[in-house]
Design an enzyme around this catalytic site. Sequence first.
Site, PDB file in Angstrom:
ATOM      1  N   ASP A 159      65.215  35.068  35.241  1.00  0.00           N
ATOM      2  CA  ASP A 159      65.443  34.016  36.537  1.00  0.00           C
ATOM      3  C   ASP A 159      66.263  34.344  37.475  1.00  0.00           C
ATOM      4  O   ASP A 159      66.024  34.192  38.983  1.00  0.00           O
ATOM      5  CB  ASP A 159      65.637  32.633  35.806  1.00  0.00           C
ATOM      6  CG  ASP A 159      64.850  32.252  34.595  1.00  0.00           C
ATOM      7  OD1 ASP A 159      63.642  32.265  34.590  1.00  0.00           O
ATOM      8  OD2 ASP A 159      65.561  32.196  33.434  1.00  0.00           O
ATOM      9  N   HIS A 187      66.161  28.258  30.257  1.00  0.00           N
ATOM     10  CA  HIS A 187      65.313  29.065  30.694  1.00  0.00           C
ATOM     11  C   HIS A 187      63.968  28.454  30.454  1.00  0.00           C
ATOM     12  O   HIS A 187      63.160  28.458  29.478  1.00  0.00           O
ATOM     13  CB  HIS A 187      65.210  30.540  29.835  1.00  0.00           C
ATOM     14  CG  HIS A 187      64.147  31.129  30.100  1.00  0.00           C
ATOM     15  ND1 HIS A 187      63.735  31.929  31.079  1.00  0.00           N
ATOM     16  CD2 HIS A 187      62.918  31.699  29.402  1.00  0.00           C
ATOM     17  CE1 HIS A 187      62.814  32.514  31.248  1.00  0.00           C
ATOM     18  NE2 HIS A 187      62.106  32.474  29.983  1.00  0.00           N
TER      19      HIS A 187
HETATM   20  P1  NAI Z   1      55.093  40.249  21.921  1.00  0.00           P
HETATM   21  O1  NAI Z   1      54.169  39.160  21.194  1.00  0.00           O
HETATM   22  O2  NAI Z   1      54.418  41.279  22.547  1.00  0.00           O
HETATM   23  O3  NAI Z   1      56.075  40.739  20.939  1.00  0.00           O
HETATM   24  C1  NAI Z   1      56.860  40.044  19.879  1.00  0.00           C
HETATM   25  C2  NAI Z   1      57.148  40.906  18.795  1.00  0.00           C
HETATM   26  O4  NAI Z   1      57.842  40.145  17.954  1.00  0.00           O
HETATM   27  C3  NAI Z   1      55.886  41.212  18.057  1.00  0.00           C
HETATM   28  O5  NAI Z   1      55.628  42.753  17.572  1.00  0.00           O
HETATM   29  C4  NAI Z   1      56.033  40.302  16.639  1.00  0.00           C
HETATM   30  O6  NAI Z   1      55.342  41.079  15.560  1.00  0.00           O
HETATM   31  C5  NAI Z   1      57.405  40.411  16.522  1.00  0.00           C
HETATM   32  N1  NAI Z   1      57.982  39.176  15.693  1.00  0.00           N
HETATM   33  C6  NAI Z   1      57.503  38.023  15.539  1.00  0.00           C
HETATM   34  N2  NAI Z   1      58.483  37.389  14.487  1.00  0.00           N
HETATM   35  C7  NAI Z   1      59.225  38.100  14.297  1.00  0.00           C
HETATM   36  C8  NAI Z   1      60.543  38.357  13.100  1.00  0.00           C
HETATM   37  N3  NAI Z   1      60.632  37.219  12.488  1.00  0.00           N
HETATM   38  N4  NAI Z   1      61.131  39.190  13.214  1.00  0.00           N
HETATM   39  C9  NAI Z   1      61.014  40.527  13.969  1.00  0.00           C
HETATM   40  N5  NAI Z   1      60.020  40.711  14.872  1.00  0.00           N
HETATM   41  C10 NAI Z   1      59.122  39.506  14.941  1.00  0.00           C
HETATM   42  O7  NAI Z   1      56.041  39.430  22.941  1.00  0.00           O
HETATM   43  P2  NAI Z   1      56.978  39.814  24.210  1.00  0.00           P
HETATM   44  O8  NAI Z   1      56.034  39.836  25.419  1.00  0.00           O
HETATM   45  O9  NAI Z   1      57.500  41.072  23.801  1.00  0.00           O
HETATM   46  O10 NAI Z   1      57.924  38.820  24.268  1.00  0.00           O
HETATM   47  C11 NAI Z   1      58.874  38.392  23.315  1.00  0.00           C
HETATM   48  C12 NAI Z   1      59.535  37.017  23.425  1.00  0.00           C
HETATM   49  O11 NAI Z   1      60.174  37.136  24.581  1.00  0.00           O
HETATM   50  C13 NAI Z   1      58.605  35.890  23.587  1.00  0.00           C
HETATM   51  O12 NAI Z   1      59.137  34.807  22.753  1.00  0.00           O
HETATM   52  C14 NAI Z   1      58.550  35.542  25.046  1.00  0.00           C
HETATM   53  O13 NAI Z   1      58.080  34.254  25.281  1.00  0.00           O
HETATM   54  C15 NAI Z   1      59.990  35.694  25.392  1.00  0.00           C
HETATM   55  N6  NAI Z   1      60.407  36.076  26.751  1.00  0.00           N
HETATM   56  C16 NAI Z   1      61.467  35.603  27.413  1.00  0.00           C
HETATM   57  C17 NAI Z   1      61.833  35.717  28.561  1.00  0.00           C
HETATM   58  C18 NAI Z   1      63.118  35.173  29.283  1.00  0.00           C
HETATM   59  O14 NAI Z   1      63.481  35.437  30.437  1.00  0.00           O
HETATM   60  N7  NAI Z   1      64.037  34.574  28.146  1.00  0.00           N
HETATM   61  C19 NAI Z   1      61.019  36.334  29.389  1.00  0.00           C
HETATM   62  C20 NAI Z   1      59.790  37.098  29.067  1.00  0.00           C
HETATM   63  C21 NAI Z   1      59.714  36.695  27.699  1.00  0.00           C
END
Ligand code: NAI
Length: 328
Positions: A159, A187
């Site tokens: 952000d 966030h």
């Molecule tokens: P994604 O769905 O591509 O990858 C998430 C991965 O986490 C998947 O490979 C899944 O198998 C794994 N996962 C799920 N539960 C797990 C556990 N208990 N232990 C280990 N791994 C686990 O999602 P992406 O795009 O990589 O985003 C990840 C997170 O980041 C989402 O929650 C998203 O909302 C968040 N995010 C936060 C932002 C911020 O500014 N704070 C910005 C963009 C995304």
Amino acid sequence: TKQPVRVAVTGAAGQIGYSLLFRIASGDMLGKDQPVILQLLEITPALKALNGVVMELRDCAFPLLADIVTSDDPMVAFKDVDYALLVGAMPRKAGMERGDLLGANGGIFKPQGEALNAVASRDVKVLVVGNPANTNALIAQQNAPDLDAKQFTAMVRLDHNRAISQLAEKTGKPVSSIKNLTIWGNHSSTQYPDLSQATVDGQPALDQVDRDWYENSYISTVAKRGAAIIEARGLSSAASAASAAIDHMRDWALGTPEGEWVSMGIPSDGSYGIPEGLIYGFPVTCKNGQYEIVQGLPVSDFSRGKMDATAQELTEERDEVRKLGLVK
Ligand code: NAI
């Protein structure tokens, strides 16, 4: 040469992981002289895909990448880690209420907090990226009573970077000319991108843009940027999120430039009237691996309203996870 440090990344086979791991391994996070051991956590069904990512990491032949560990057990992945980037989380599904989402993520961040408490380095620095990031960080922190609460942070840096980029575009000035803006709070869409102290080329930002644009366009553009990316790309922001995570950890570990601050989600100590304990975006400076809240900034009535509204949302999230027994 330096001894390698251990860096855990969860959700390592996901979208953000696919950008993040390569940046860490190439030295963007901890410096071009700091070898790293990556300790990657995934859920069992994603271990095969993770192995493919590991093959690519090895194929980059990064000189700083000393070793790679993979596991579906946080007690293995977090063993002795100096840095932990908690990216994996449970996404909101259609029809899910906030309480359901917080509960589902509690099932991830409570055991991960417990595992960090049990096996991580006593000086571990934790960054929660997985959403809802602030409250997930609170859950992990509360379940790691032997670690200092200050070791748990949440990411508002994306952000912060978006806020810089939007202001740069509006003023026609380079991003490097912009200093000292703050993302206060959660966030989420209640975040407050605050330009009241920001400067462009050393001059007050709010003298260079009109107030109506700031209040009625800029703030919501920054807060809703994530949705705009999904709309355009068909996927959520991943490379920019990974880049922000690198920035957050690099500044925390290596320090912020003299006279400048960044925004980090950190446990409130009551500064600026924000309820103690909430993981809330604050302006911070970092030095010698420690961050400190920038104190004494003036707070206008406009700012006060926005800062309290986002604190209120975080208080409600904390109440929900309290009801679920996930935090004190
Ligand atoms: P994604 O769905 O591509 O990858 C998430 C991965 O986490 C998947 O490979 C899944 O198998 C794994 N996962 C799920 N539960 C797990 C556990 N208990 N232990 C280990 N791994 C686990 O999602 P992406 O795009 O990589 O985003 C990840 C997170 O980041 C989402 O929650 C998203 O909302 C968040 N995010 C936060 C932002 C911020 O500014 N704070 C910005 C963009 C995304």
